[in-house]
Enzyme design. Structure first.
Site, PDB file in Angstrom:
ATOM      1  NE  ARG A  89     -54.640  -3.149   6.006  1.00 57.70           N
ATOM      2  CZ  ARG A  89     -55.504  -4.118   6.274  1.00 57.70           C
ATOM      3  NH1 ARG A  89     -56.264  -4.051   7.364  1.00 57.70           N
ATOM      4  NH2 ARG A  89     -55.638  -5.130   5.471  1.00 57.70           N
ATOM      5  CE1 TYR A 228     -47.141  -2.757   6.149  1.00 57.58           C
ATOM      6  CE2 TYR A 228     -49.367  -2.169   6.821  1.00 57.58           C
ATOM      7  CZ  TYR A 228     -48.510  -2.774   5.922  1.00 57.58           C
ATOM      8  OH  TYR A 228     -49.004  -3.370   4.795  1.00 57.58           O
ATOM      9  CE  LYS A 237     -55.295  -0.320   2.579  1.00 56.26           C
ATOM     10  NZ  LYS A 237     -55.963  -0.824   1.365  1.00 56.26           N
ATOM     11  CG  HIS A 257     -59.811  -2.436  -0.249  1.00 54.48           C
ATOM     12  ND1 HIS A 257     -59.639  -3.639   0.414  1.00 54.48           N
ATOM     13  CD2 HIS A 257     -58.569  -1.976  -0.523  1.00 54.48           C
ATOM     14  CE1 HIS A 257     -58.344  -3.886   0.530  1.00 54.48           C
ATOM     15  NE2 HIS A 257     -57.678  -2.904  -0.028  1.00 54.48           N
ATOM     16  CB  SER A 279     -55.172  -6.549   2.290  1.00 53.40           C
ATOM     17  OG  SER A 279     -55.904  -5.393   2.587  1.00 53.40           O
ATOM     18  CB  CYS A 281     -57.117 -11.163  -2.360  1.00 51.28           C
ATOM     19  SG  CYS A 281     -57.144 -11.921  -0.723  1.00 51.28           S
ATOM     20  CG  ASP A 304     -55.229  -0.442  -1.864  1.00 57.32           C
ATOM     21  OD1 ASP A 304     -55.493  -1.661  -1.827  1.00 57.32           O
ATOM     22  OD2 ASP A 304     -55.119   0.251  -0.843  1.00 57.32           O
ATOM     23  NE  ARG A 408     -48.243  -4.574   1.588  1.00 55.26           N
ATOM     24  CZ  ARG A 408     -49.510  -4.656   1.163  1.00 55.26           C
ATOM     25  NH1 ARG A 408     -49.908  -3.982   0.107  1.00 55.26           N
ATOM     26  NH2 ARG A 408     -50.369  -5.438   1.778  1.00 55.26           N
TER      27      ARG A 408
HETATM   28  P1  GDP Z   1     -53.453  -6.832  -3.446  1.00 50.81           P
HETATM   29  O1  GDP Z   1     -52.877  -6.711  -2.080  1.00 50.81           O
HETATM   30  O2  GDP Z   1     -54.918  -7.098  -3.446  1.00 50.81           O
HETATM   31  O3  GDP Z   1     -53.073  -5.702  -4.321  1.00 50.81           O
HETATM   32  O4  GDP Z   1     -52.822  -8.159  -4.078  1.00 50.81           O
HETATM   33  P2  GDP Z   1     -51.542  -8.358  -5.030  1.00 50.81           P
HETATM   34  O5  GDP Z   1     -51.899  -8.123  -6.451  1.00 50.81           O
HETATM   35  O6  GDP Z   1     -50.390  -7.604  -4.484  1.00 50.81           O
HETATM   36  O7  GDP Z   1     -51.309  -9.907  -4.836  1.00 50.81           O
HETATM   37  C1  GDP Z   1     -51.138 -10.488  -3.562  1.00 50.81           C
HETATM   38  C2  GDP Z   1     -50.502 -11.842  -3.708  1.00 50.81           C
HETATM   39  O8  GDP Z   1     -51.360 -12.686  -4.473  1.00 50.81           O
HETATM   40  C3  GDP Z   1     -49.164 -11.780  -4.429  1.00 50.81           C
HETATM   41  O9  GDP Z   1     -48.283 -12.685  -3.842  1.00 50.81           O
HETATM   42  C4  GDP Z   1     -49.534 -12.216  -5.838  1.00 50.81           C
HETATM   43  O10 GDP Z   1     -48.440 -12.824  -6.492  1.00 50.81           O
HETATM   44  C5  GDP Z   1     -50.687 -13.181  -5.623  1.00 50.81           C
HETATM   45  N1  GDP Z   1     -51.634 -13.179  -6.763  1.00 50.81           N
HETATM   46  C6  GDP Z   1     -52.144 -12.098  -7.397  1.00 50.81           C
HETATM   47  N2  GDP Z   1     -52.947 -12.453  -8.435  1.00 50.81           N
HETATM   48  C7  GDP Z   1     -52.953 -13.806  -8.449  1.00 50.81           C
HETATM   49  C8  GDP Z   1     -53.595 -14.788  -9.286  1.00 50.81           C
HETATM   50  O11 GDP Z   1     -54.314 -14.477 -10.228  1.00 50.81           O
HETATM   51  N3  GDP Z   1     -53.375 -16.103  -8.978  1.00 50.81           N
HETATM   52  C9  GDP Z   1     -52.561 -16.478  -7.929  1.00 50.81           C
HETATM   53  N4  GDP Z   1     -52.395 -17.782  -7.709  1.00 50.81           N
HETATM   54  N5  GDP Z   1     -51.930 -15.579  -7.126  1.00 50.81           N
HETATM   55  C10 GDP Z   1     -52.123 -14.271  -7.381  1.00 50.81           C
HETATM   56  P1  PGA Z   2     -53.355  -4.122  -0.429  1.00 50.81           P
HETATM   57  O1  PGA Z   2     -53.120  -2.738   0.355  1.00 50.81           O
HETATM   58  O2  PGA Z   2     -54.845  -4.196  -0.512  1.00 50.81           O
HETATM   59  O3  PGA Z   2     -52.677  -3.862  -1.726  1.00 50.81           O
HETATM   60  O4  PGA Z   2     -52.799  -5.279   0.304  1.00 50.81           O
HETATM   61  C1  PGA Z   2     -52.678  -2.588   1.641  1.00 50.81           C
HETATM   62  C2  PGA Z   2     -53.643  -3.087   2.683  1.00 50.81           C
HETATM   63  O5  PGA Z   2     -54.823  -3.312   2.372  1.00 50.81           O
HETATM   64  O6  PGA Z   2     -53.197  -3.224   3.831  1.00 50.81           O
HETATM   65 MN    MN Z   3     -55.570  -2.410   0.262  1.00 53.23          MN
HETATM   66 MN    MN Z   4     -52.093  -3.952  -3.730  1.00 54.23          MN
END
Ligand code: GDP
Ligand code: PGA
Ligand code: MN
Ligand code: MN
Length: 627
Positions: A89, A228, A237, A257, A279, A281, A304, A408
Site C-alpha cells: 500500500r 497491488y 481497504k 480493521h 497490517s 501484526c 482483516d 501474499r
Molecule cells: P496481519 O497482516 O495482521 O494479518 O498479520 P499476520 O497474521 O499475517 O502476521 C504477520 C507476520 O507476523 C507474519 O510473518 C507472522 O508470522 C507474524 N506473527 C503473527 N503472529 C505472531 C505472533 O504471535 N508472534 C510472532 N513473533 N510473530 C507473529
Molecule cells: P493485513 O492486510 O492487515 O492482513 O496486512 C492488508 C493490509 O492491511 O495492507
Molecule cells: Mn489489513
Molecule cells: Mn492478514
C-alpha cells in the site's frame, strides 16, 4: 532476467457459461460505464458474471500474458510477480478527498475533490487503450444482508478481476441486487499503462504516478497506477474501511480493521472476539489459531475487517465483509499457522511476490525451516540458500529473501478448515471482547484489560506499533496507529475517537464488549521474543474469556488490569517464568518515556480529540506519579 517456465498442462475441464446472462438495467450504472469507457478508451468492455468459465478464461489470459505461472503442485493456483516497485500500500499517495479539509483530519492526505478529479481525469484519459475494461459488480458481506453492501469496480487489470473474485462476492447476484435498486459504491481503477497499437504488454503493468483516492461524501473511489491488492482490490481497504467508516459514523455502527474469531471453552461456552492489529501484526494468524491449551477450540470468521452493528439486544454484532484471505506469506508455515497452510493446499489461490520452486510450487521464508536448494525468487531471478549458482558464482539475489516480506496468498475463506459455520450469517455474531494490539519491542505488556469502555477507547486511540512491509516506507519505526486504522480512517481521527467514545453513553452500555490491549512482540535483552506467540496466544485468550466469566483475577496497574500472579495459564509452556514476567511487566520508566509521545499525538490530531480522552491521559499521568 525473468525465468520463463515450461507451461503446466491445465487440468480444469472446459466449464460452460451460465445459460441466461444477467444484463445491467440500472441507469446510473449504465451511464457510468458509458462515461468511463469514453474517458479511458479501452479496446473492449466485459461485464464480469462470476462464473467458473469466466475465471478459467481470465486466468488463461493471465498465464498467456506471463503475469501468472500455473502451479503444478496446487490445483487451480498461480504464482505472480509484481513489478518490484508495486509491492505494498502507498500511504503517501492515499487521499481522503472530503469536501472540507477538516473532515479528512490531520492523519489523512487531502486535496479538494474538484482539484483531485481534474488531476485524475487527465490521468484516466485514454489510460485503458489497448486493454479491456472489466465491470465487476460485487457485494461486501452476505447477499442476504438486510441492506446488501454493493459496489461496482471498473478495472483494466485481469489480476484485479481474478483477485476480486477470491476476496469478495462477485458477479450476477450482485448485479441483480443493483438492478433491483440497491445502492452501490462506485470504484474506478486503472493500472495507468495504456498500450499503443502493436505495443507488447509487460507481465505487471503499472504507473510510477499513483493515487488511491476516496471521495467520502460521494461514496466513490478512484485508484490509479498500482495493481497491488490494498491499492487495487477496491472492495477491501478503500470500500470496507475508508468509505465504510464514514457510512458507519453516519449510521451509528463501526467499520474496523479487525479479525473475527470464535472461541469455544472446555465447558463449550462460545465467545466471539474481534482484534485490531496493524497490517502484518498478527490478525490472520490469530484468526486461525490452533490453541495449545487442552480443551479450547478456535474457529475463524474473518481475518482483516469487521463491520459491527448493534443488535436489538444492545450487543455489537460483527460481520466479515470479505470472502477471501489476503494473508502475509512469510512466517506462514505448518508450525505457526497450519490452518492457513491447509487452506492454501486446497488450491484456487493466487500467490503474489513469493518464490517459485523448480517443481512448480510456492515457497517463502518461514514456510519450512530449511529453504529448497534452488528457487526462482520474487523478482524472477535464480536463488539458492548459499547465494551461489551451480558454478560457485555469486548470484544477484545473494543475501536477499526469496519472497518479498509483504508477499501474499489470496485464498477463498471457505477453504479455511476451521471456518465457523456461521461465518456468513447476515446479522453477524455477538462480540464479547475487543483486543487492540501492535508490534512493540518494549513498554507494552503481553496483555492488559481496560478498566472500562472509555479507558479501552483511550488504549485504542493511543495504540502504537512498529511499521511493517505492508506499506511502502521505512520498516520498524514506532508510530501511533489508532485502533490499527491510521491508514484506513475515512474521516477526522478526533471525530473517529468521539464516535467510539459516544458508544459508552448508550443506555445499554453494559452490553458493550470488554476491551483488552495485547502485544505478542515484546523483546528480551538478547533481541528474541519474550513470548512464543502463535498457538500459545490461546493462553491470553483464555485469560480474556476467564475475565469475562469472572473466573480470573487481575491486578490493577497504572496502565490497566494485568493478570494477577498465577492467573495466566502457563502450564506446559516452554518459556522461563522470568520471560513471562518480563512480557507482562509494566516498566514505569518506559511509560514515562511514552507519555510525551501520546501528548504529541493528541496535539497533532488537534481539538477534535474528545475531552474524555484528555481526561484518560490526565488519569494515566497521575497514576504514574507525573501530575
Ligand atoms: P496481519 O497482516 O495482521 O494479518 O498479520 P499476520 O497474521 O499475517 O502476521 C504477520 C507476520 O507476523 C507474519 O510473518 C507472522 O508470522 C507474524 N506473527 C503473527 N503472529 C505472531 C505472533 O504471535 N508472534 C510472532 N513473533 N510473530 C507473529
Ligand atoms: P493485513 O492486510 O492487515 O492482513 O496486512 C492488508 C493490509 O492491511 O495492507
Ligand atoms: Mn489489513
Ligand atoms: Mn492478514
Amino acid at each position: 532476467a525473468r525465468t520463463r517456465l515450461a507451461a503446466v498442462p491445465d487440468p480444469t475441464a472446459t466449464v460452460p457459461e451460465p445459460a441466461s446472462p444477467i444484463v445491467a438495467t440500472d441507469a446510473a450504472l449504465l451511464d457510468w460505464v458509458t462515461e468511463i469507457t469514453a474517458l479511458t478508451e479501452p479496446d473492449a468492455v466485459v461485464w464480469v458474471n462470476g462464473s467458473d468459465a469466466e475465471y478459467k478464461a481470465l486466468t488463461d489470459k493471465l498465464v498467456e500474458a506471463g503475469t501468472f505461472v500455473r502451479l503444478a503442485k496446487k490445483p487451480n493456483s498461480f504464482y505472480c510477480a509484481s513489478d518490484p516497485s508495486d509491492v505494498a500500500r502507498v500511504e503517501d499517495r492515499t487521499y481522503i478527498c472530503s469536501v472540507e479539509q477538516k473532515d479528512a483530519g490531520a492523519t489523512n492526505n487531502w486535496m479538494a475533490p474538484s482539484e483531485m478529479k481534474a488531476i485524475m481525469t487527465d490521468l484516466y484519459r485514454g489510460s485503458m487503450r489497448g486493454r479491456t475494461l472489466y465491470v465487476v459488480p460485487f457485494c461486501m458481506g452476505p447477499y442476504e444482508a438486510e441492506i446488501p453492501m454493493l459496489g461496482v469496480e471498473i478495472t483494466d487489470s485481469e489480476y484485479v478481476v481474478a483477485s476480486m473474485r477470491i476476496m469478495t462476492r462477485v458477479g450476477d447476484r450482485a448485479l441483480e441486487l443493483i438492478n433491483a435498486g440497491g445502492t452501490w459504491v462506485r470504484a474506478l481503477h486503472s493500472v495507468g499503462a495504456p498500450l499503443a497499437p502493436g505495443e507488447a504488454d509487460v507481465p505487471w503493468p503499472c504507473n510510477d504516478t499513483k493515487y488511491i483516492t476516496q471521495f467520502p461524501e460521494e461514496r466513490t473511489i478512484w485508484s490509479f497506477g498500482s495493481g497491488y491488492g490494498g491499492n487495487a482490490l477496491l472492495g477491501k481497504k478503500c470500500y470496507s474501511l475508508r468509505i465504510a467508516s464514514v457510512i458507519a459514523r453516519d449510521e451509528g455502527w463501526l467499520a474496523e480493521h479487525m479479525l473475527i474469531l470464535k472461541l469455544i471453552s472446555p465447558e463449550k461456552d462460545v465467545h466471539y472476539v474481534v482484534a485490531a492489529f496493524p497490517s502484518a501484526c498478527g490478525k490472520t494468524n490469530l484468526a486461525m489459531l490452533e490453541p495449545t491449551i487442552p480443551g479450547w477450540e478456535v474457529q475463524t470468521l474473518g481475518d482483516d475487517i469487521a463491520w459491527m452493528r448493534f443488535g436489538t439486544d444492545g450487543r455489537l454484532y460483527a460481520v466479515n465483509p470479505e470472502y477471501g484471505l489476503f494473508g502475509v506469506a512469510p512466517g506462514t508455515g505448518w508450525t505457526t499457522n497450519p490452518n492457513a497452510m491447509k487452506a492454501i493446499e486446497a488450491g484456487n489461490s493466487v500467490f503474489t511476490n513469493v518464490a517459485l520452486t523448480d517443481d512448480g510450487d510456492v515457497w517463502w521464508e518461514g514456510m519450512t525451516p530449511e529453504p529448497p536448494a534452488h528457487l526462482t525468487d520474487w523478482k524472477g531471478r535464480e536463488w539458492t540458500p548459499s547465494g551461489l549458482d551451480a558454478d560457485g558464482n555469486k548470484l544477484e539475489s545473494a543475501g536477499q529473501p526469496a519472497a518479498h516480506p509483504n508477499s501474499r496468498f489470496c485464498t477463498p475463506i471457505t477453504q479455511c478448515p476451521i471456518l465457523a459455520p456461521e461465518y456468513d450469517e447476515p446479522v453477524g455474531v455477538p462480540i464479547s471482547a475487543i483486543l487492540f494490539g501492535g508490534r512493540r519491542k518494549t513498554t507494552i505488556p503481553l496483555v492488559a484489560q481496560a478498566r472500562d469502555w472509555n479507558h479501552g477507547v483511550f488504549m485504542g486511540a493511543t495504540l502504537s506499533s512498529e511499521t511493517t512491509a505492508a506499506a511502502t516506507g521505512a520498516v520498524g519505526v514506532v508510530r501511533r496507529d489508532p485502533m490499527a486504522m491510521l491508514p484506513f480512517m475515512g474521516y477526522d481521527a478526533g471525530d473517529y475517537f468521539k464516535h467510539w467514545a459516544d458508544l459508552g453513553d448508550r443506555p445499554d452500555a453494559d452490553q458493550l464488549p470488554k476491551i483488552f490491549y495485547v502485544n505478542w512482540f515484546r523483546r528480551a535483552a538478547d533481541g528474541g521474543f519474550l513470548w512464543p506467540g502463535f498457538g500459545e496466544n490461546s493462553r491470553v485468550l483464555k485469560w480474556v474469556i476467564d475475565r469475562l466469566e469472572g473466573r480470573a483475577d487481575a491486578q490493577s496497574t497504572p496502565i490497566g488490569l494485568v493478570p494477577a500472579p498465577g492467573e495466566l495459564d502457563i502450564d506446559g509452556l516452554d518459556v522461563t517464568p522470568e520471560d513471562v514476567e518480563a512480557a507482562l511487566a509494566i516498566d514505569v520508566d518506559e511509560w514515562k518515556a511514552e507519555l510525551p509521545l501520546i501528548d504529541e499525538w493528541f496535539d497533532f490530531i488537534g481539538d477534535t480529540v474528545p475531552e474524555s480522552l484528555h481526561a484518560e491521559l490526565a488519569g494515566l499521568k497521575s497514576r504514574l506519579g507525573l501530575a
